[in-house]
Design a protein around this motif. Structure first.
Motif, mmCIF file in Angstrom:
data_model
loop_
_atom_site.group_PDB
_atom_site.id
_atom_site.type_symbol
_atom_site.label_atom_id
_atom_site.label_comp_id
_atom_site.label_asym_id
_atom_site.label_seq_id
_atom_site.Cartn_x
_atom_site.Cartn_y
_atom_site.Cartn_z
ATOM 1 N N MET A 2 0.830 -1.197 0.000
ATOM 2 C CA MET A 2 0.000 0.000 0.000
ATOM 3 C C MET A 2 0.874 1.261 0.000
ATOM 4 O O MET A 2 1.884 1.308 0.685
ATOM 5 N N PRO A 3 0.483 2.282 -0.745
ATOM 6 C CA PRO A 3 1.269 3.510 -0.787
ATOM 7 C C PRO A 3 1.047 4.352 0.470
ATOM 8 O O PRO A 3 0.061 4.181 1.193
ATOM 9 N N ILE A 4 1.974 5.260 0.739
ATOM 10 C CA ILE A 4 1.792 6.237 1.805
ATOM 11 C C ILE A 4 1.072 7.431 1.204
ATOM 12 O O ILE A 4 1.593 8.110 0.315
ATOM 13 N N CYS A 5 -0.153 7.692 1.668
ATOM 14 C CA CYS A 5 -1.011 8.684 1.033
ATOM 15 C C CYS A 5 -1.192 9.925 1.903
ATOM 16 O O CYS A 5 -1.158 9.834 3.130
ATOM 17 N N PRO A 6 -1.391 11.096 1.283
ATOM 18 C CA PRO A 6 -1.664 12.307 2.042
ATOM 19 C C PRO A 6 -2.941 12.144 2.851
ATOM 20 O O PRO A 6 -3.967 11.673 2.339
ATOM 21 N N ASN A 7 -2.878 12.488 4.126
ATOM 22 C CA ASN A 7 -4.033 12.397 5.012
ATOM 23 C C ASN A 7 -4.496 10.959 5.207
ATOM 24 O O ASN A 7 -5.601 10.716 5.693
ATOM 25 N N GLY A 8 -3.686 9.969 4.770
ATOM 26 C CA GLY A 8 -4.022 8.567 4.973
ATOM 27 C C GLY A 8 -5.173 8.053 4.144
ATOM 28 O O GLY A 8 -5.753 7.007 4.438
ATOM 29 N N LYS A 9 -5.520 8.768 3.057
ATOM 30 C CA LYS A 9 -6.670 8.384 2.239
ATOM 31 C C LYS A 9 -6.225 7.561 1.039
ATOM 32 O O LYS A 9 -5.369 7.978 0.259
ATOM 33 N N MET A 10 -6.805 6.385 0.887
ATOM 34 C CA MET A 10 -6.518 5.544 -0.268
ATOM 35 C C MET A 10 -7.741 4.691 -0.578
ATOM 36 O O MET A 10 -8.644 4.557 0.242
ATOM 37 N N ARG A 11 -7.764 4.148 -1.767
ATOM 38 C CA ARG A 11 -8.853 3.244 -2.131
ATOM 39 C C ARG A 11 -8.378 2.231 -3.156
ATOM 40 O O ARG A 11 -7.389 2.446 -3.857
ATOM 41 N N SER A 12 -9.103 1.133 -3.226
ATOM 42 C CA SER A 12 -8.786 0.080 -4.183
ATOM 43 C C SER A 12 -9.435 0.421 -5.521
ATOM 44 O O SER A 12 -10.622 0.751 -5.587
ATOM 45 N N VAL A 13 -8.640 0.341 -6.593
ATOM 46 C CA VAL A 13 -9.119 0.709 -7.921
ATOM 47 C C VAL A 13 -8.920 -0.463 -8.867
ATOM 48 O O VAL A 13 -7.845 -1.080 -8.901
ATOM 49 N N THR A 14 -9.950 -0.785 -9.638
ATOM 50 C CA THR A 14 -9.864 -1.863 -10.616
ATOM 51 C C THR A 14 -9.099 -1.385 -11.838
ATOM 52 O O THR A 14 -9.450 -0.371 -12.451
ATOM 53 N N THR A 15 -8.046 -2.105 -12.195
ATOM 54 C CA THR A 15 -7.227 -1.718 -13.345
ATOM 55 C C THR A 15 -7.650 -2.442 -14.625
ATOM 56 O O THR A 15 -7.464 -1.937 -15.712
ATOM 57 N N ASP A 16 -8.178 -3.658 -14.501
ATOM 58 C CA ASP A 16 -8.719 -4.377 -15.654
ATOM 59 C C ASP A 16 -9.742 -5.369 -15.117
ATOM 60 O O ASP A 16 -10.225 -5.238 -13.993
ATOM 61 N N GLU A 17 -10.078 -6.386 -15.881
ATOM 62 C CA GLU A 17 -11.137 -7.307 -15.492
ATOM 63 C C GLU A 17 -10.779 -8.153 -14.276
ATOM 64 O O GLU A 17 -11.662 -8.638 -13.563
ATOM 65 N N CYS A 18 -9.492 -8.335 -14.014
ATOM 66 C CA CYS A 18 -9.124 -9.258 -12.941
ATOM 67 C C CYS A 18 -8.223 -8.654 -11.873
ATOM 68 O O CYS A 18 -7.962 -9.301 -10.861
ATOM 69 N N CYS A 19 -7.721 -7.464 -12.076
ATOM 70 C CA CYS A 19 -6.725 -6.916 -11.154
ATOM 71 C C CYS A 19 -7.192 -5.618 -10.500
ATOM 72 O O CYS A 19 -7.977 -4.864 -11.071
ATOM 73 N N GLN A 20 -6.677 -5.401 -9.297
ATOM 74 C CA GLN A 20 -6.927 -4.161 -8.574
ATOM 75 C C GLN A 20 -5.612 -3.628 -8.015
ATOM 76 O O GLN A 20 -4.659 -4.376 -7.819
ATOM 77 N N THR A 21 -5.594 -2.353 -7.760
ATOM 78 C CA THR A 21 -4.419 -1.730 -7.169
ATOM 79 C C THR A 21 -4.855 -0.653 -6.196
ATOM 80 O O THR A 21 -6.021 -0.224 -6.222
ATOM 81 N N TRP A 22 -3.926 -0.226 -5.329
ATOM 82 C CA TRP A 22 -4.216 0.843 -4.384
ATOM 83 C C TRP A 22 -3.777 2.176 -4.977
ATOM 84 O O TRP A 22 -2.701 2.280 -5.551
ATOM 85 N N GLU A 23 -4.623 3.195 -4.837
ATOM 86 C CA GLU A 23 -4.279 4.544 -5.253
ATOM 87 C C GLU A 23 -4.601 5.524 -4.136
ATOM 88 O O GLU A 23 -5.532 5.303 -3.350
ATOM 89 N N CYS A 24 -3.820 6.607 -4.079
ATOM 90 C CA CYS A 24 -4.031 7.630 -3.051
ATOM 91 C C CYS A 24 -5.125 8.604 -3.472
ATOM 92 O O CYS A 24 -5.310 8.885 -4.655
ATOM 93 N N ASP A 25 -5.813 9.110 -2.472
ATOM 94 C CA ASP A 25 -6.805 10.160 -2.663
ATOM 95 C C ASP A 25 -6.405 11.381 -1.851
ATOM 96 O O ASP A 25 -5.739 11.263 -0.819
ATOM 97 N N CYS A 26 -6.813 12.539 -2.316
ATOM 98 C CA CYS A 26 -6.670 13.774 -1.552
ATOM 99 C C CYS A 26 -8.060 14.203 -1.101
ATOM 100 O O CYS A 26 -8.996 14.239 -1.910
ATOM 101 N N ARG A 27 -8.176 14.511 0.193
ATOM 102 C CA ARG A 27 -9.480 14.830 0.764
ATOM 103 C C ARG A 27 -9.401 16.141 1.540
ATOM 104 O O ARG A 27 -8.558 16.301 2.419
ATOM 105 N N CYS A 28 -10.276 17.073 1.201
ATOM 106 C CA CYS A 28 -10.375 18.354 1.892
ATOM 107 C C CYS A 28 -11.780 18.458 2.492
ATOM 108 O O CYS A 28 -12.757 18.059 1.860
ATOM 109 N N GLU A 29 -11.858 18.993 3.719
ATOM 110 C CA GLU A 29 -13.147 19.063 4.413
ATOM 111 C C GLU A 29 -13.362 20.437 5.029
ATOM 112 O O GLU A 29 -12.416 21.078 5.502
ATOM 113 N N LEU A 30 -14.639 20.867 5.041
ATOM 114 C CA LEU A 30 -15.074 22.047 5.763
ATOM 115 C C LEU A 30 -16.266 21.649 6.622
ATOM 116 O O LEU A 30 -17.159 20.919 6.152
#
Length: 241
Positions: free
Chosen positions: A1-29
Protein backbone atom coordinates in the motif's frame (compact mmCIF):
# COMPACT_ATOMS: atom_id res chain seq x y z
CA UNK A 1 0.00 0.00 0.00
CA UNK A 2 1.27 3.51 -0.79
CA UNK A 3 1.79 6.24 1.81
CA UNK A 4 -1.01 8.68 1.03
CA UNK A 5 -1.66 12.31 2.04
CA UNK A 6 -4.03 12.40 5.01
CA UNK A 7 -4.02 8.57 4.97
CA UNK A 8 -6.67 8.38 2.24
CA UNK A 9 -6.52 5.54 -0.27
CA UNK A 10 -8.85 3.24 -2.13
CA UNK A 11 -8.79 0.08 -4.18
CA UNK A 12 -9.12 0.71 -7.92
CA UNK A 13 -9.86 -1.86 -10.62
CA UNK A 14 -7.23 -1.72 -13.35
CA UNK A 15 -8.72 -4.38 -15.65
CA UNK A 16 -11.14 -7.31 -15.49
CA UNK A 17 -9.12 -9.26 -12.94
CA UNK A 18 -6.72 -6.92 -11.15
CA UNK A 19 -6.93 -4.16 -8.57
CA UNK A 20 -4.42 -1.73 -7.17
CA UNK A 21 -4.22 0.84 -4.38
CA UNK A 22 -4.28 4.54 -5.25
CA UNK A 23 -4.03 7.63 -3.05
CA UNK A 24 -6.81 10.16 -2.66
CA UNK A 25 -6.67 13.77 -1.55
CA UNK A 26 -9.48 14.83 0.76
CA UNK A 27 -10.38 18.35 1.89
CA UNK A 28 -13.15 19.06 4.41
CA UNK A 29 -15.07 22.05 5.76
CA UNK A 30 -17.43 21.83 8.72
CA UNK A 31 -18.88 24.00 11.46
CA UNK A 32 -18.27 27.73 11.39
CA UNK A 33 -16.11 26.86 9.45
CA UNK A 34 -13.22 24.60 10.29
CA UNK A 35 -10.94 23.43 7.47
CA UNK A 36 -8.96 20.23 6.98
CA UNK A 37 -6.60 20.65 4.03
CA UNK A 38 -5.51 17.93 1.62
CA UNK A 39 -2.51 17.08 3.81
CA UNK A 40 -4.52 17.06 7.05
CA UNK A 41 -3.60 20.55 8.30
CA UNK A 42 -6.46 22.07 10.33
CA UNK A 43 -7.33 25.75 10.54
CA UNK A 44 -10.29 28.13 10.94
CA UNK A 45 -11.37 30.80 8.48
CA UNK A 46 -14.33 32.98 9.41
CA UNK A 47 -14.83 35.32 6.44
CA UNK A 48 -18.11 35.64 4.56
CA UNK A 49 -16.88 36.07 0.98
CA UNK A 50 -16.62 33.57 -1.90
CA UNK A 51 -13.35 31.68 -2.30
CA UNK A 52 -11.54 29.14 -4.48
CA UNK A 53 -11.22 25.89 -2.58
CA UNK A 54 -9.66 23.88 -5.42
CA UNK A 55 -8.53 24.66 -8.92
CA UNK A 56 -5.94 23.16 -11.24
CA UNK A 57 -2.57 24.84 -11.56
CA UNK A 58 -2.28 23.58 -15.12
CA UNK A 59 -5.73 22.97 -16.64
CA UNK A 60 -6.25 19.33 -17.61
CA UNK A 61 -9.88 18.68 -16.73
CA UNK A 62 -11.08 22.28 -16.21
CA UNK A 63 -12.07 21.28 -12.68
CA UNK A 64 -12.57 23.63 -9.74
CA UNK A 65 -14.65 24.01 -6.58
CA UNK A 66 -15.79 27.42 -5.32
CA UNK A 67 -17.30 27.97 -1.85
CA UNK A 68 -19.83 30.63 -0.85
CA UNK A 69 -19.42 31.47 2.86
CA UNK A 70 -21.81 33.64 4.87
CA UNK A 71 -22.08 34.91 8.45
CA UNK A 72 -24.24 32.31 10.15
CA UNK A 73 -23.40 33.26 13.74
CA UNK A 74 -21.81 36.23 15.45
CA UNK A 75 -18.15 36.34 14.42
CA UNK A 76 -18.47 33.06 12.52
CA UNK A 77 -19.33 31.87 9.02
CA UNK A 78 -20.71 28.73 7.40
CA UNK A 79 -20.87 27.21 3.93
CA UNK A 80 -24.00 28.38 2.10
CA UNK A 81 -23.28 26.79 -1.26
CA UNK A 82 -20.66 25.59 -3.75
CA UNK A 83 -19.94 25.72 -7.45
CA UNK A 84 -18.38 22.64 -9.06
CA UNK A 85 -16.89 23.27 -12.49
CA UNK A 86 -15.89 20.44 -14.79
CA UNK A 87 -15.19 20.80 -18.49
CA UNK A 88 -17.73 23.28 -19.82
CA UNK A 89 -20.31 22.47 -17.15
CA UNK A 90 -21.22 24.18 -13.88
CA UNK A 91 -23.07 22.53 -11.00
CA UNK A 92 -24.24 24.55 -8.00
CA UNK A 93 -25.43 23.19 -4.67
CA UNK A 94 -27.22 25.77 -2.52
CA UNK A 95 -28.53 25.26 1.00
CA UNK A 96 -31.97 26.90 1.32
CA UNK A 97 -32.37 29.43 4.18
CA UNK A 98 -34.45 27.03 6.26
CA UNK A 99 -31.52 24.58 6.10
CA UNK A 100 -33.59 21.49 5.43
CA UNK A 101 -32.75 20.88 1.76
CA UNK A 102 -30.26 21.64 -1.01
CA UNK A 103 -31.20 23.08 -4.40
CA UNK A 104 -29.17 21.87 -7.39
CA UNK A 105 -28.59 23.58 -10.72
CA UNK A 106 -26.87 22.22 -13.82
CA UNK A 107 -25.66 24.96 -16.17
CA UNK A 108 -27.96 27.51 -14.49
CA UNK A 109 -31.04 25.28 -14.72
CA UNK A 110 -32.63 23.79 -11.58
CA UNK A 111 -32.56 20.01 -11.86
CA UNK A 112 -34.03 17.20 -9.74
CA UNK A 113 -32.04 14.85 -7.51
CA UNK A 114 -30.79 12.38 -8.64
CA UNK A 115 -29.63 13.71 -12.01
CA UNK A 116 -27.02 12.73 -14.60
CA UNK A 117 -25.67 14.51 -17.65
CA UNK A 118 -22.39 14.77 -19.59
CA UNK A 119 -20.46 12.49 -17.24
CA UNK A 120 -21.64 14.23 -14.07
CA UNK A 121 -23.86 12.32 -11.67
CA UNK A 122 -25.74 14.07 -8.86
CA UNK A 123 -27.06 11.87 -6.06
CA UNK A 124 -28.82 12.54 -2.78
CA UNK A 125 -28.99 10.75 0.55
CA UNK A 126 -31.44 12.46 2.89
CA UNK A 127 -29.58 15.64 3.90
CA UNK A 128 -26.53 15.23 1.68
CA UNK A 129 -26.09 15.87 -2.05
CA UNK A 130 -23.02 14.57 -3.91
CA UNK A 131 -21.54 15.33 -7.30
CA UNK A 132 -19.68 12.36 -8.81
CA UNK A 133 -17.41 12.57 -11.88
CA UNK A 134 -16.37 9.02 -12.74
CA UNK A 135 -13.95 9.98 -15.54
CA UNK A 136 -11.65 11.64 -13.01
CA UNK A 137 -12.71 9.43 -10.07
CA UNK A 138 -13.74 12.44 -8.00
CA UNK A 139 -16.66 13.54 -5.89
CA UNK A 140 -17.84 16.56 -3.92
CA UNK A 141 -20.56 16.39 -1.27
CA UNK A 142 -22.46 19.00 0.75
CA UNK A 143 -24.86 18.49 3.66
CA UNK A 144 -27.67 20.71 4.90
CA UNK A 145 -25.52 21.24 8.01
CA UNK A 146 -22.84 22.98 5.90
CA UNK A 147 -20.37 20.07 5.94
CA UNK A 148 -18.37 19.85 2.72
CA UNK A 149 -16.07 17.10 1.41
CA UNK A 150 -13.88 17.20 -1.71
CA UNK A 151 -12.25 13.89 -2.68
CA UNK A 152 -9.78 13.77 -5.58
CA UNK A 153 -7.37 11.06 -6.83
CA UNK A 154 -3.67 11.86 -6.90
CA UNK A 155 -3.47 10.07 -10.25
CA UNK A 156 -5.41 12.99 -11.80
CA UNK A 157 -4.62 15.87 -9.45
CA UNK A 158 -1.35 15.10 -7.65
CA UNK A 159 0.81 18.26 -7.28
CA UNK A 160 -1.59 20.12 -9.60
CA UNK A 161 -4.09 21.89 -7.32
CA UNK A 162 -4.17 25.22 -5.57
CA UNK A 163 -6.64 27.11 -3.39
CA UNK A 164 -7.72 27.08 0.24
CA UNK A 165 -7.50 23.26 0.34
CA UNK A 166 -3.82 23.40 -0.57
CA UNK A 167 -1.86 21.21 -2.96
CA UNK A 168 -3.00 17.61 -3.49
CA UNK A 169 0.04 15.65 -2.33
CA UNK A 170 1.89 18.83 -1.37
CA UNK A 171 1.82 21.85 0.95
CA UNK A 172 -1.27 23.13 2.76
CA UNK A 173 -0.66 26.88 3.00
CA UNK A 174 0.14 28.30 -0.42
CA UNK A 175 -0.53 31.81 -1.71
CA UNK A 176 -2.01 32.63 -5.08
CA UNK A 177 1.44 33.62 -6.37
CA UNK A 178 2.78 30.16 -5.48
CA UNK A 179 4.62 31.15 -2.31
CA UNK A 180 4.62 28.33 0.25
CA UNK A 181 4.01 29.38 3.87
CA UNK A 182 4.35 27.42 7.16
CA UNK A 183 1.51 25.11 8.20
CA UNK A 184 0.35 27.56 10.88
CA UNK A 185 -0.29 30.26 8.25
CA UNK A 186 -3.28 28.76 6.41
CA UNK A 187 -5.68 31.17 8.13
CA UNK A 188 -3.75 33.99 6.46
CA UNK A 189 -3.08 32.46 3.03
CA UNK A 190 -6.81 31.62 2.74
CA UNK A 191 -7.48 35.33 2.09
CA UNK A 192 -5.50 35.10 -1.18
CA UNK A 193 -8.11 32.89 -2.82
CA UNK A 194 -10.96 35.38 -3.21
CA UNK A 195 -13.41 34.61 -6.04
CA UNK A 196 -15.17 37.41 -7.89
CA UNK A 197 -18.80 37.21 -6.76
CA UNK A 198 -21.16 39.93 -8.13
CA UNK A 199 -23.42 39.34 -5.11
CA UNK A 200 -20.63 40.44 -2.76
CA UNK A 201 -19.17 43.73 -4.06
CA UNK A 202 -17.70 44.46 -0.62
CA UNK A 203 -15.22 41.57 -0.95
CA UNK A 204 -11.72 42.28 -2.21
CA UNK A 205 -8.35 40.57 -2.41
CA UNK A 206 -6.39 40.77 0.83
CA UNK A 207 -2.79 39.85 1.52
CA UNK A 208 -2.53 38.99 5.20
CA UNK A 209 0.92 38.46 6.64
CA UNK A 210 1.76 35.28 8.52
CA UNK A 211 3.25 37.32 11.37
CA UNK A 212 0.81 38.42 14.04
CA UNK A 213 1.15 41.36 16.41
CA UNK A 214 0.76 40.20 19.99
CA UNK A 215 -0.89 42.40 22.62
CA UNK A 216 1.82 43.75 24.94
CA UNK A 217 1.66 42.43 28.48
CA UNK A 218 1.09 45.20 31.10
CA UNK A 219 4.24 45.73 33.22
CA UNK A 220 4.18 44.06 36.61
CA UNK A 221 5.08 47.36 38.30
CA UNK A 222 1.65 48.80 37.45
CA UNK A 223 -0.03 46.08 39.52
CA UNK A 224 2.53 46.55 42.33
CA UNK A 225 1.90 50.32 42.48
CA UNK A 226 -1.86 49.83 42.68
CA UNK A 227 -1.53 47.25 45.45
CA UNK A 228 0.99 49.39 47.40
CA UNK A 229 -1.19 52.48 47.10
CA UNK A 230 -4.20 50.53 48.39
CA UNK A 231 -2.22 49.22 51.40
CA UNK A 232 -0.90 52.72 52.25
CA UNK A 233 -4.38 54.18 52.09
CA UNK A 234 -5.64 51.50 54.50
CA UNK A 235 -2.77 52.16 56.95
CA UNK A 236 -3.37 55.92 56.94
CA UNK A 237 -7.03 55.34 57.65
CA UNK A 238 -6.14 53.07 60.59
CA UNK A 239 -3.66 55.65 62.05
CA UNK A 240 -6.25 58.43 61.96
CA UNK A 241 -8.57 56.28 63.98
Amino acid sequence: MPICPNGKMRSVTTDECCQTWECDCRCELYGDPHYISFDGTTFDFLENCTYVLVQERKPRHNFSVIVDNYLCIEEGSCVRGIIVKYGKNNVTLSIVPSGDRIVTTFNQQIVPQPYEDQGIQITTNKRKVSVHISAIRSYVSLTTHSSLVINLPTSHFGENTQGQCGVCGGHACVRSNGTVEPDDCCEQTAYDWIYNDPQKPYCAVKHVSCTTISTPTPPMCAVHICVTFSIMKTLKSAIKR
